[in-house]
Design an enzyme around this catalytic site. Structure first.
Site, short mmCIF file in Angstrom:
data_model
loop_
_atom_site.label_atom_id
_atom_site.label_comp_id
_atom_site.label_asym_id
_atom_site.label_seq_id
_atom_site.Cartn_x
_atom_site.Cartn_y
_atom_site.Cartn_z
N TRP A 112 65.47 70.09 32.20
CA TRP A 112 64.57 69.00 31.73
C TRP A 112 64.06 69.62 30.45
O TRP A 112 62.79 69.18 30.01
CB TRP A 112 63.44 68.88 32.72
CG TRP A 112 63.78 68.36 34.15
CD1 TRP A 112 64.70 66.91 34.44
CD2 TRP A 112 63.88 69.06 35.29
NE1 TRP A 112 64.87 67.04 35.78
CE2 TRP A 112 64.44 68.22 36.31
CE3 TRP A 112 63.22 70.11 35.53
CZ2 TRP A 112 64.39 68.35 37.72
CZ3 TRP A 112 63.40 70.64 37.06
CH2 TRP A 112 63.95 69.71 37.81
N HIS A 113 64.73 70.20 29.62
CA HIS A 113 64.24 70.97 28.36
C HIS A 113 65.00 70.40 27.09
O HIS A 113 65.33 70.99 26.28
CB HIS A 113 64.18 72.38 28.26
CG HIS A 113 63.34 73.05 29.42
ND1 HIS A 113 63.35 74.37 29.57
CD2 HIS A 113 62.48 72.65 30.20
CE1 HIS A 113 62.40 74.73 30.30
NE2 HIS A 113 61.78 73.80 30.75
N TYR A 114 65.54 69.12 27.27
CA TYR A 114 66.32 68.62 26.15
C TYR A 114 65.55 68.17 24.98
O TYR A 114 64.21 68.38 25.05
CB TYR A 114 66.80 67.41 26.59
CG TYR A 114 65.96 66.23 27.61
CD1 TYR A 114 65.10 65.35 26.92
CD2 TYR A 114 65.83 66.02 28.98
CE1 TYR A 114 64.21 64.76 27.43
CE2 TYR A 114 65.06 65.34 29.66
CZ TYR A 114 64.18 64.52 28.98
OH TYR A 114 63.49 63.87 29.51
#
Length: 556
Positions: free
Chosen positions: A495-497
């Site tokens: 979830w670190h896009y």
């Protein structure tokens, strides 16, 4: 016999409690802050005027709004709801169930990238801090230098966040075993508890306190001037509007947004060139809104009938997501709920994190843990039975050790699916397109295997279960696969896009959008790489940092 306090000591105790409350707001109380300026968008007037309009009340948007409100009138438009209405959902033990909740009023919105990897977007005041794993760790110094940031102001801005939100984690027995296993595996030195991004193993800060309460970026609104700020919830922005005089550049004028009753509202800038619209809608929302508003590549906009304001080929480009791969390990003894108290920062470019006590079958991409037994295996060995029984009967006896690829080098794109802002755009991250990213994943998985095989970790695993068994059970095959293939087959998101509105390509170092006036983007879409082991600390710092920079520039 009960304790007795003299008057001076009682006054001192009261002072300590007051200081704790001042630093941590509602965290030790049982009620949410009384934010009278947070309202449903249905209460918004048809037309309103502000000095600053911030699209997105997320990780960067909340500290930015709080800071700007000290000297200007600020509007925040947040498409999601309030985390304060149901704080049970954001407690530590409900982390995974909240992330994977796909109900209409959830804090998380699911989407699947064009790579076929399930993902989630935050949808709440506070943004990703409402649904993440809580790690608080600073960016590497290189990040600040690359973006031309003042290190002293950045440090002060981090401290501003930390005084309100951040806690020293409790290192459980299991997390201690992971820590010691990392040291045995050569992730050295041990750096103790620190926010700094340095090679080795360390204990990190957390926005989850020792009582299991989550502290989000929304709490930073306690710093705001309540008379100068308005926050509307369930306010979905459809587009930014522009004006353009003959021979001049387009200038952001206002935004059109709808409430949850489908009523249209318009918010306008009130002071011309001294007012600004600031996109803080995240790495998906900000490039999507630029495109919907007519800023982007002409070949993409014209077929959708979007009036072109500025032909900008780089909007939506450079999208990246740090790939995650992991080992899920059954334990012969019950495990505590723990999330990422210990982090290993390797020299080769992989970060090792861990959690325990959750039912990991809730994670998209890990469903093989619950369905592959009958379809892929016909075993009855001790190690297989132990693994099967742990998952099916005691899913909270599971531990998860993950590796995240630093960077990454692999890049993709974002493009509109339609002109409906509620339709998630097409996003492709191109996981492992760059061989260097795959090499880092392999090295990271080797490090995890060494941790699990370490003496320090031995009491938390079944002695007859090999790491090859664990790899096979995750991939759902009885045949060994290479670690390269394991990385490709089991990749998930952390979830670190980021990307889509990158510094130097879409915005300058002051986060102003090239080619237009009165418009900035301040969020993770501007990042060329994800800072630190987790970007949330830097996103909140950035909101505070840029709020101060903007106010300083107006005083000149």
């Amino acid at each position: 016999m009960g304790l007795k306090y003299s008057w001076p000591s009682w006054r001192f105790l009261a002072l300590v409690i007051a200081v704790e409350f001042a630093f941590h707001g509602f965290s030790y109380g049982e009620k949410a802050p009384n934010f009278s300026f947070i309202q449903e968008a249905t209460s918004a007037p048809a037309v309103s005027f502000y000095d600053y309009i911030i699209i997105g009340g997320g990780t960067a948007g909340c500290p930015l709004a709080a800071t700007l409100s000290r000297n200007a009138n600020v509007l925040v438009l947040e498409r999601g709801g309030s985390p304060y209405l149901n704080t049970t959902k954001i407690r530590t033990e409900n982390f995974l169930s909240t992330v994977t909740d796909n109900s209409p009023d959830s804090f998380s919105e699911a989407f699947i990238s064009e790579d076929g990897v399930p993902n989630h977007r935050p949808r709440a005041l506070g943004g990703g801090t409402v649904i993440n794993a809580g790690i608080y760790s600073h960016a590497e110094t290189f990040f600040l230098k690359q973006n031309g940031m003042d290190e002293a102001l950045a440090s002060d801005s981090y401290g501003w966040v930390e005084r309100k939100l951040v806690h020293k984690p409790i290192v459980s027995q299991w997390q201690s075993a992971v820590r010691d296993g990392l040291l045995e595996a050569g992730v050295l030195p041990y750096n103790g508890f620190t926010y700094d991004h340095i090679n080795g193993t360390k204990a990190v800060g957390s926005i989850l306190d020792r009582n299991g309460n989550r502290h989000t970026a929304a709490d930073l609104l306690e710093y705001a001037d309540p008379k100068r700020i308005k926050v509307y919830l369930h306010a979905v922005v459809h587009k930014i509007t522009f004006t353009r005089k003959e021979g001049s550049r387009p200038q952001a004028q206002g935004v059109i947004f709808y409430d949850d009753k489908a009523v249209r509202h318009t918010a306008l800038l009130k002071n011309g060139s001294t007012s600004e619209i600031i996109l803080s809608a995240g790495a998906i929302g900000s490039p999507q809104l630029l495109l919907l508003s007519g800023i982007g590549p002409v070949p993409q906009l014209e077929p959708l009938g979007i009036q072109v304001v500025l032909n900008q080929a780089m909007v939506g480009q450079g999208m990246a997501d740090n790939p995650l791969n992991s080992l899920i390990i059954p334990s012969p003894t019950p495990l505590e709920f723990t999330i990422n108290a210990i982090v290993g920062i390797t020299k080769f470019g992989s970060y090792i994190e861990s959690s325990s006590g959750f039912d990991y079958s809730a994670l998209a991409g890990a469903q093989t843990l619950t369905n592959h037994f009958t379809t892929n295996f016909n075993q009855d060995g001790e190690s297989f039975r132990a693994f099967r029984d742990t998952i099916t009967n005691s899913p909270t006896n599971l531990a998860n050790i993950v590796e995240k690829v630093d960077g990454p080098i692999s890049k993709g794109y974002l493009e509109l699916r339609s002109t409906n802002v509620s339709d998630n755009p097409r996003v492709r991250f191109n996981y492992f397109q760059a061989p260097e990213d795959l090499r880092k994943c392999v090295q990271g998985m080797k490090t995890i295997i060494n941790v699990v095989n370490s003496k320090s970790y031995s009491r938390f695993r079944y002695s007859n279960t090999t790491t090859q068994d664990l790899l096979n059970m995750i991939t759902g095959t009885s045949m060994p696969v290479s670690l390269e293939q394991f990385c490709i087959d089991t990749v998930r998101t952390i979830w670190h896009y980021h990307g889509g509105c990158q510094v130097g390509k879409v915005v300058d170092r002051d986060y102003k959008v090239f080619g237009v006036d009165s418009l900035r983007v301040i969020d993770g879409s501007t990042f060329n790489f994800s800072p630190g082991t987790n970007p949330q600390a830097t996103l909140m710092m950035l909101g505070r940092y840029m709020g101060r920079r903007i106010l300083q520039s107006k005083r000149r």
